[in-house]
Design a protein around this motif. Structure first.
Motif, PDB file in Angstrom:
ATOM      1  N   THR A 130      23.719 -26.930  95.584  1.00 52.31           N
ATOM      2  CA  THR A 130      23.613 -25.686  95.035  1.00 52.31           C
ATOM      3  C   THR A 130      22.462 -24.685  95.514  1.00 52.31           C
ATOM      4  O   THR A 130      22.469 -23.522  95.472  1.00 52.31           O
ATOM      5  N   ARG A 131      21.224 -25.340  95.421  1.00 55.23           N
ATOM      6  CA  ARG A 131      19.958 -24.575  95.774  1.00 55.23           C
ATOM      7  C   ARG A 131      19.935 -24.083  97.028  1.00 55.23           C
ATOM      8  O   ARG A 131      19.486 -22.850  97.073  1.00 55.23           O
ATOM      9  N   GLU A 132      20.288 -24.690  97.755  1.00 56.06           N
ATOM     10  CA  GLU A 132      20.457 -24.448  99.270  1.00 56.06           C
ATOM     11  C   GLU A 132      21.341 -23.267  99.487  1.00 56.06           C
ATOM     12  O   GLU A 132      21.071 -22.339 100.201  1.00 56.06           O
ATOM     13  N   ALA A 133      22.614 -23.556  98.861  1.00 56.30           N
ATOM     14  CA  ALA A 133      23.570 -22.207  98.988  1.00 56.30           C
ATOM     15  C   ALA A 133      23.189 -21.162  98.285  1.00 56.30           C
ATOM     16  O   ALA A 133      23.274 -19.898  98.805  1.00 56.30           O
ATOM     17  N   MET A 134      22.371 -21.140  97.224  1.00 57.91           N
ATOM     18  CA  MET A 134      21.750 -19.917  96.345  1.00 57.91           C
ATOM     19  C   MET A 134      20.780 -19.140  97.194  1.00 57.91           C
ATOM     20  O   MET A 134      20.680 -17.982  97.245  1.00 57.91           O
ATOM     21  N   LEU A 135      20.115 -20.440  98.081  1.00 57.81           N
ATOM     22  CA  LEU A 135      18.825 -19.462  98.754  1.00 57.81           C
ATOM     23  C   LEU A 135      19.671 -18.754  99.976  1.00 57.81           C
ATOM     24  O   LEU A 135      19.027 -17.779 100.340  1.00 57.81           O
ATOM     25  N   HIS A 136      20.650 -19.278 100.615  1.00 56.40           N
ATOM     26  CA  HIS A 136      21.390 -18.505 101.782  1.00 56.40           C
ATOM     27  C   HIS A 136      21.897 -17.286 101.111  1.00 56.40           C
ATOM     28  O   HIS A 136      21.961 -16.361 101.730  1.00 56.40           O
ATOM     29  N   LEU A 137      22.494 -17.413  99.896  1.00 58.53           N
ATOM     30  CA  LEU A 137      22.657 -16.079  99.411  1.00 58.53           C
ATOM     31  C   LEU A 137      21.773 -15.316  98.826  1.00 58.53           C
ATOM     32  O   LEU A 137      22.109 -13.873  98.318  1.00 58.53           O
ATOM     33  N   GLY A 138      20.516 -15.338  99.050  1.00 58.85           N
ATOM     34  CA  GLY A 138      19.417 -14.500  98.800  1.00 58.85           C
ATOM     35  C   GLY A 138      18.911 -14.587  97.272  1.00 58.85           C
ATOM     36  O   GLY A 138      18.395 -13.791  97.036  1.00 58.85           O
ATOM     37  N   ILE A 139      19.176 -15.511  96.970  1.00 55.60           N
ATOM     38  CA  ILE A 139      18.605 -16.046  95.512  1.00 55.60           C
ATOM     39  C   ILE A 139      17.387 -17.023  95.742  1.00 55.60           C
ATOM     40  O   ILE A 139      17.386 -17.995  95.918  1.00 55.60           O
ATOM     41  N   ASP A 140      16.294 -16.292  95.469  1.00 62.27           N
ATOM     42  CA  ASP A 140      14.953 -16.985  95.887  1.00 62.27           C
ATOM     43  C   ASP A 140      14.633 -18.066  94.851  1.00 62.27           C
ATOM     44  O   ASP A 140      15.220 -17.993  93.861  1.00 62.27           O
ATOM     45  N   THR A 141      13.670 -18.884  95.369  1.00 67.98           N
ATOM     46  CA  THR A 141      13.504 -20.041  94.350  1.00 67.98           C
ATOM     47  C   THR A 141      13.029 -19.635  93.053  1.00 67.98           C
ATOM     48  O   THR A 141      13.402 -20.312  92.081  1.00 67.98           O
ATOM     49  N   PRO A 142      12.050 -18.703  92.762  1.00 67.35           N
ATOM     50  CA  PRO A 142      11.665 -18.468  91.491  1.00 67.35           C
ATOM     51  C   PRO A 142      12.603 -17.870  90.630  1.00 67.35           C
ATOM     52  O   PRO A 142      13.098 -18.302  89.564  1.00 67.35           O
ATOM     53  N   THR A 143      13.702 -16.937  91.346  1.00 67.47           N
ATOM     54  CA  THR A 143      14.805 -16.563  90.563  1.00 67.47           C
ATOM     55  C   THR A 143      15.849 -17.661  90.150  1.00 67.47           C
ATOM     56  O   THR A 143      16.358 -17.941  89.026  1.00 67.47           O
ATOM     57  N   GLN A 144      15.840 -18.674  91.035  1.00 68.36           N
ATOM     58  CA  GLN A 144      16.667 -19.942  90.900  1.00 68.36           C
ATOM     59  C   GLN A 144      15.950 -20.628  89.586  1.00 68.36           C
ATOM     60  O   GLN A 144      16.910 -21.010  88.593  1.00 68.36           O
ATOM     61  N   ASN A 145      14.777 -20.629  89.675  1.00 66.01           N
ATOM     62  CA  ASN A 145      14.004 -21.645  88.520  1.00 66.01           C
ATOM     63  C   ASN A 145      14.270 -20.874  87.106  1.00 66.01           C
ATOM     64  O   ASN A 145      14.531 -21.357  86.052  1.00 66.01           O
ATOM     65  N   ASN A 146      14.428 -19.620  87.466  1.00 68.94           N
ATOM     66  CA  ASN A 146      14.546 -18.656  86.254  1.00 68.94           C
ATOM     67  C   ASN A 146      15.797 -18.981  85.583  1.00 68.94           C
ATOM     68  O   ASN A 146      15.959 -19.113  84.348  1.00 68.94           O
ATOM     69  N   ILE A 147      16.850 -19.183  86.499  1.00 64.55           N
ATOM     70  CA  ILE A 147      18.309 -19.347  85.946  1.00 64.55           C
ATOM     71  C   ILE A 147      18.305 -20.458  85.053  1.00 64.55           C
ATOM     72  O   ILE A 147      18.797 -20.844  84.169  1.00 64.55           O
ATOM     73  N   PHE A 148      17.640 -21.598  86.269  1.00 66.48           N
ATOM     74  CA  PHE A 148      17.877 -22.883  85.332  1.00 66.48           C
ATOM     75  C   PHE A 148      17.068 -23.306  84.166  1.00 66.48           C
ATOM     76  O   PHE A 148      17.456 -23.978  83.305  1.00 66.48           O
ATOM     77  N   LYS A 149      15.823 -22.447  84.031  1.00 68.01           N
ATOM     78  CA  LYS A 149      15.137 -22.386  82.889  1.00 68.01           C
ATOM     79  C   LYS A 149      15.911 -21.836  81.727  1.00 68.01           C
ATOM     80  O   LYS A 149      16.271 -22.481  80.553  1.00 68.01           O
ATOM     81  N   VAL A 150      16.914 -20.747  81.943  1.00 71.35           N
ATOM     82  CA  VAL A 150      17.577 -20.316  80.648  1.00 71.35           C
ATOM     83  C   VAL A 150      18.767 -21.115  80.596  1.00 71.35           C
ATOM     84  O   VAL A 150      19.034 -21.233  79.273  1.00 71.35           O
ATOM     85  N   LEU A 151      19.348 -21.725  81.548  1.00 67.61           N
ATOM     86  CA  LEU A 151      20.357 -22.783  81.285  1.00 67.61           C
ATOM     87  C   LEU A 151      19.822 -24.037  80.547  1.00 67.61           C
ATOM     88  O   LEU A 151      20.319 -24.542  79.642  1.00 67.61           O
ATOM     89  N   ALA A 152      18.527 -24.251  80.714  1.00 71.24           N
ATOM     90  CA  ALA A 152      17.988 -25.490  79.724  1.00 71.24           C
ATOM     91  C   ALA A 152      17.678 -25.125  78.699  1.00 71.24           C
ATOM     92  O   ALA A 152      18.119 -25.679  77.384  1.00 71.24           O
ATOM     93  N   GLY A 153      17.513 -23.664  78.447  1.00 73.95           N
ATOM     94  CA  GLY A 153      17.320 -23.277  77.016  1.00 73.95           C
ATOM     95  C   GLY A 153      18.872 -23.171  76.327  1.00 73.95           C
ATOM     96  O   GLY A 153      18.751 -23.479  75.116  1.00 73.95           O
ATOM     97  N   LEU A 154      19.612 -22.890  76.962  1.00 71.37           N
ATOM     98  CA  LEU A 154      21.283 -23.090  76.410  1.00 71.37           C
ATOM     99  C   LEU A 154      21.381 -24.249  75.908  1.00 71.37           C
ATOM    100  O   LEU A 154      21.948 -24.692  74.782  1.00 71.37           O
ATOM    101  N   LEU A 155      21.021 -25.511  76.554  1.00 73.08           N
ATOM    102  CA  LEU A 155      20.987 -26.723  76.081  1.00 73.08           C
ATOM    103  C   LEU A 155      20.347 -26.976  74.988  1.00 73.08           C
ATOM    104  O   LEU A 155      20.846 -27.688  73.839  1.00 73.08           O
ATOM    105  N   HIS A 156      19.109 -26.713  74.735  1.00 70.36           N
ATOM    106  CA  HIS A 156      18.422 -26.578  73.621  1.00 70.36           C
ATOM    107  C   HIS A 156      19.019 -26.060  72.325  1.00 70.36           C
ATOM    108  O   HIS A 156      18.790 -26.432  71.145  1.00 70.36           O
ATOM    109  N   LEU A 157      19.492 -24.836  72.872  1.00 70.66           N
ATOM    110  CA  LEU A 157      19.953 -23.951  71.790  1.00 70.66           C
ATOM    111  C   LEU A 157      21.154 -24.716  71.084  1.00 70.66           C
ATOM    112  O   LEU A 157      21.586 -24.655  69.944  1.00 70.66           O
ATOM    113  N   GLY A 158      21.930 -25.472  71.916  1.00 68.04           N
ATOM    114  CA  GLY A 158      23.169 -26.249  71.390  1.00 68.04           C
ATOM    115  C   GLY A 158      22.759 -27.443  70.561  1.00 68.04           C
ATOM    116  O   GLY A 158      23.386 -27.822  69.650  1.00 68.04           O
ATOM    117  N   ASN A 159      21.429 -27.725  70.639  1.00 69.60           N
ATOM    118  CA  ASN A 159      20.936 -29.060  69.664  1.00 69.60           C
ATOM    119  C   ASN A 159      20.493 -28.431  68.165  1.00 69.60           C
ATOM    120  O   ASN A 159      20.078 -29.173  67.478  1.00 69.60           O
TER     121      ASN A 159
END
Ligand code: ATP
Length: 928
Positions: free
Chosen positions: A261-290
């Motif tokens: 997924t990361r590789e594909a995102m990179l090819h689509l122009g989503i750089d690593t900091p943006t990716q990390n930002n996305i994953f951080k928000v997703l982790a936030g959602l998991l904590h929200l669920g708790n």
């Protein structure tokens, strides 16, 4: 016979799997189509044509050689790809050539349908790979590189969209939870220069609510399993942490590939900091669920998070870039604006509402994130409008759904399927019309299953299910599920497609779709349609300091979103249904402007799937097209039903049906046979008619084209009925013949058996008699020997007596010739008397004596006494004959040396009975 039958049957199956087109099975019925598909599936033939549709069976196993680039090139290079084995590449190539041909409509679309897990996503992926190979630019290295980049990007959109939009469900481990239409854009040289993706109805509720045994979207598992130590620290995802929105994390799927997924995102122009930002928000959602709330005892006080959830609030707010207290307060307290001054009232929410608001927040973030990702993908793969001229659209949508509990999602999905069905039928009719024209027939009789009534019920104007649900949302009044049901039932009572299950206690209504009836529960329908987002939630997210969320929830949105309060607004409310309807109409407009191609994916090894396949198989509801050859082969036996009197073309079908035949062609050879079959139709129709029916009341439409016969279902039924009748007659005839033959055979066998038995018996009897003869001969010889001996002895004895007698009176008695003869007679006959005297039966001792006396003719009253004595004591028979002085004779008998000479042979245990026995008995008697 059984062997032959079996062989024939197996041969039939072999032929069945060789049929590449389902319209060639004879006849085209659901049963034969299914059997053909099954036979092909077992023979690893996963693609079959069905008229203008390609049926793709999910092999459920990897078959790399079936999708290799070499095979793609083979289909691409073939002069007539439709002559090759049916394949998804045939459709791909045909579509591509249509674009090249520039015949209107140039743009093409491929509708991939089927139920969940049938292989739609797989098929779409295959087609994209195919175009990435065949539509690549072979020009300069530079342009080739660009093209490759585009193609690679297009292909890379798949893993990203699947990671964020797919999830493991009960029916498919990699189930797409959204519909998509991918537009592959081609330039004038038919090279792929870009693509655009349009998505439909993401199942965003899955973020916060997953059915048991199902999972959340793949991406959540990917980050939890694939994050590095550093990332874990950053995203607060310690190893083994439990999240209530992450059920079944122990299940590892091949889709849990974070790196891909990361590789594909990179090819689509989503750089690593943006990716990390996305994953951080997703982790936030998991904590929200708790964040679990405890019920508040005082209604005026907001519900507080449970003790162990407090740290989840902190982590979630940290990851989402939100102030902790504002996050908590927004979830706990509802703000109401009322009055002219728009005064703000704050109302603490009960626990359930807190949960709903929390879930709503998560859904809002995830849906925006998904849409943003799609837009990023689009901006990455989309070509400039002037760099492409034509397109090939790939539509991958949910298949028809019917669960025990159906709600708004199913209503939308099934509504879309109805629309696509209508589109398909329209296209199918067009294709058939063309075929009729080619066959030289008028398009007049076809009566298709039309789903317009169902569509009117769902989306019609002015009143329909959609309009009624939307109205409930617009009126913004409290409405119960039962009220909604009553409203739908009364307002749409006239619709033939609306039903109601009176036995159901839950408020619901039934829609009779083309694929079957589906019951929709009315509870929660209006709420889901509103999809309300409390405005304070949006405002909260607008306060986020997280760069990604700031982008997703800008503070000054350009367009007014539906989340804004709209109670007083005159604009129509944007409900889920209305938005979906609008996007569907847009999609259909695109489809109508293209040449459509259909791929029906089928999940073969699950019971439910066959039903979906059966119900959606439109070809079974339309007229059947059967080649003359096949038609004659199957129905020529109907000629037996033809009345013998009919000789001319009296059938109503011939006059208008058969076209002029061109002489000498194969078709012309079949003509008389088809004519004969057509003559039987009145007989069949009469047989099928009930007494009250007139001949006109039983129309049986059937048209003969130049190469094909067009028959409707009712006609097919009639023909099959007649066929069954003839086969029954034939079976009876064969059975009768066989019975007669068997009877004759049995009689012949019986006669033969009797002949053989008689021959064997007579042989045995002859053998037996021969043995008896032999025995009798032995006895006879022994007897003759004995008789001679006795004669000799008697003669000797008598000679002695005579001499003695004559010596006593030599001078007074001279022997006269009469006396001499008398003596000779005595000597000659006496043994016979002896034999009779010795016989065991029938002669008493006195009689015996008389007989012997008579035989011997001994002179009665003679003073002399006679005595015959044998010298040998061991000889059997008469040992002495003495003439007593009184004239009587005394016999002294010995036993015969032939021990059983006078005994009748007993029947042996092996001896035969019956006639031969009688013969034997007779023989015995004679012998005795
Ligand atoms: N042609 C094929 N060859 C091998 N495996 C296949 C093929 N088609 C489908 N599969 C298998 O079936 C699974 C389900 O297919 P897919 O995800 O394409 O179904 P779908 O129709 O898109 O389902 P959904 O509607 O739930 O998204 C795939 O993950 C794959 O393992």
């Amino acid at each position: 016979y059984l062997r032959e039958d079996l062989q024939e049957f197996l041969d039939g199956e072999v032929l069945l799997y060789q049929l590449d087109d389902l319209t060639r099975v004879n006849p085209v019925t659901l049963e034969t189509v299914l059997r053909c598909l099954q036979a092909r599936y077992m023979a690893d033939r996963f693609y079959t044509n069905a008229g203008c549709t390609l049926v793709a069976l999910n092999p459920f196993k990897p078959i790399p050689q079936l999708y290799s680039p070499e095979l793609m090139r083979e289909y691409h290079a073939a002069p007539q790809p439709q002559k090759l084995k049916p394949h998804v590449f045939t459709v791909g190539e045909q579509t591509y050539r249509n674009v090249k041909s520039l015949i209107e409509p140039v743009n093409q679309s491929i509708v991939v349908s089927g139920e969940s897990g049938a292989g739609k996503t797989w098929t779409s992926r295959c087609l994209m790979k195919f175009y990435a190979v065949v539509a690549a630019s072979p020009a300069s290295w530079e342009t080739h590189k660009i093209a490759e980049r585009i193609e690679q990007r297009i292909l890379n959109s798949n893993p990203v969209m699947e990671a964020f939009g797919n999830a493991c469900t009960l029916r498919n481990n990699n189930s797409s939870r959204f519909g998509k239409f991918i537009q592959l854009q081609l330039n004038r040289a038919q090279q792929m220069t870009g693509a655009a993706v349009q998505t439909y109805l993401l199942e965003k509720t899955r973020v916060a609510c997953q059915a048991s045994s199902e999972r959340n979207f793949h991406i959540f598992y990917q980050i939890c399993k694939g994050a590095s130590e550093d990332e874990r620290l950053q995203w607060h995802l310690p190893e083994g942490a439990a999240f209530s929105w992450l059920p079944n994390p122990e299940r590892s799927l091949e889709e849990d590939c974070f790196e891909v997924t990361r590789e594909a995102m990179l090819h689509l122009g989503i750089d690593t900091p943006t990716q990390n930002n996305i994953f951080k928000v997703l982790a936030g959602l998991l904590h929200l669920g708790n964040i679990q709330f405890a019920a508040s005892e005082d209604e005026a006080q907001p519900c507080q998070p449970m003790d162990d959830a407090k740290c989840s609030v902190r982590t979630a707010s940290l990851l989402l870039g939100l102030p902790e207290d504002v996050l908590l307060e927004t979830v706990q307290i509802r703000t109401i604006r009322a009055g002219r001054q728009q005064q703000v009232f704050r109302k603490p929410c009960p626990r359930a509402e807190c949960d709903t608001r929390r879930d709503c927040l998560a859904k809002l973030i995830y849906a925006r994130l998904f849409d943003w990702l799609v837009s990023v993908i689009n901006s990455s793969i989309c070509a400039d409008t002037d760099s492409w001229t034509t397109f090939i659209g790939l539509l991958d949508v949910y298949g028809f759904e019917s669960f025990p509990d159906n709600s708004l999602e199913q209503l939308c999905i099934n509504y879309a399927n109805e629309k696509l069905q209508q589109h398909f039928v329209a296209h199918y009719l067009r294709a058939q019309q063309e075929e009729y024209a080619v066959e030289g027939l008028e398009w007049s009789f076809v009566n298709y299953q039309d789903n317009q009534a169902c569509l009117d019920l769902i989306e019609g104007s002015p009143i329909s299910i959609c309009s009624l649900i939307n109205e409930e949302c617009r009126l913004n009044r409290p409405s119960s599920a039962a009220q909604l049901q009553t409203r739908i039932e009364t307002a749409l009572a006239g619709s033939p497609c609306l039903g109601h299950n009176k036995l159901s206690r839950e408020p619901s209504f039934i829609v009779v779709h083309y694929a079957g009836p589906v019951r929709y529960h009315t509870a929660g329908l209006v709420e889901k349609n509103k999809d309300p987002v409390p405005p304070e939630l949006t405002r909260l997210l607008q306060q986020s300091q997280d760069p990604l969320l700031m982008g997703l929830f800008p503070t000054n949105p350009k367009e007014k979103t539906q989340e804004e309060p709209s109670g007083q607004s005159r604009n129509p409310v944007l409900t889920v249904v209305s938005k979906f309807k609008a996007s569907l109409e847009q999609l259909l407009q695109v489809l109508h402007s293209t040449t459509p191609h259909y791929i029906r994916c089928i999940k073969p090894n699950s019971q439910g799937q066959a039903q979906t396949f059966v119900q959606e198989e439109v070809i079974n509801t339309g007229p059947k097209l059967i080649s003359h050859q096949n038609f004659v082969e199957r129905y020529k036996l109907l000629r037996r039903l033809r009345p013998h009197t009919s000789s001319g073309p009296h059938s109503p079908y011939t006059a208008k049906g058969l076209p002029e035949w061109c002489p000498h062609s194969e078709e012309a050879m079949l003509e008389p046979l088809i004519q004969d079959i057509l003559h039987t139709l009145p007989v069949l129709t009469q047989a099928a008619a009930t007494p009250g029916d007139s001949a006109e009341a039983m129309p049986a439409p059937m048209h003969c084209g130049r190469t094909k016969v067009f028959i409707t279902d009712s006609m097919l039924e009639l023909l099959e009925c007649g066929r069954a009748q003839v086969l029954e007659q034939c079976a009876r005839c064969i059975q009768g013949g066989w019975r007669r033959h068997r009877h004759r055979e049995q009689a012949r066998q019986r006669r033969a058996a009797m002949l053989i038995q008689a021959a064997i018996r007579s042989w045995l009897t002859r053998k037996h008699i021969q043995r008896l003869h032999a025995a009798a001969t032995v006895i006879k010889h022994a007897w003759q020997k004995w008789r001679i001996r006795m004669a000799y002895l008697a003669a000797k004895e008598l000679d002695g007596v005579e001499e003695k007698h004559f010596s006593q009176a030599p001078c007074s008695l001279s022997t006269s010739p009469l006396q001499t003869r008398f003596l000779e007679a005595i000597i000659r006959l006496w043994p016979l008397g002896l034999v009779l005297a010795n016989t065991a039966m029938g002669v008493s001792s006195f009689q015996r004596k008389l007989v012997v006396w008579a035989c011997l003719h001994l002179p009665r009253g003679s003073p002399s006494s006679y005595s015959v004595q044998t010298a040998q004591q061991d000889q059997a028979g008469v040992t002495s004959i003495r003439a007593l002085p009184q004239g009587s004779i005394k016999f002294h008998c010995r036993k015969s040396p032939l021990r059983y000479a006078d005994i009748c042979p007993e029947p042996s245990p092996y001896s035969v009975t019956g006639f031969n026995q009688i013969l034997l008995e007779r023989h015995r008697l004679i012998h005795m």
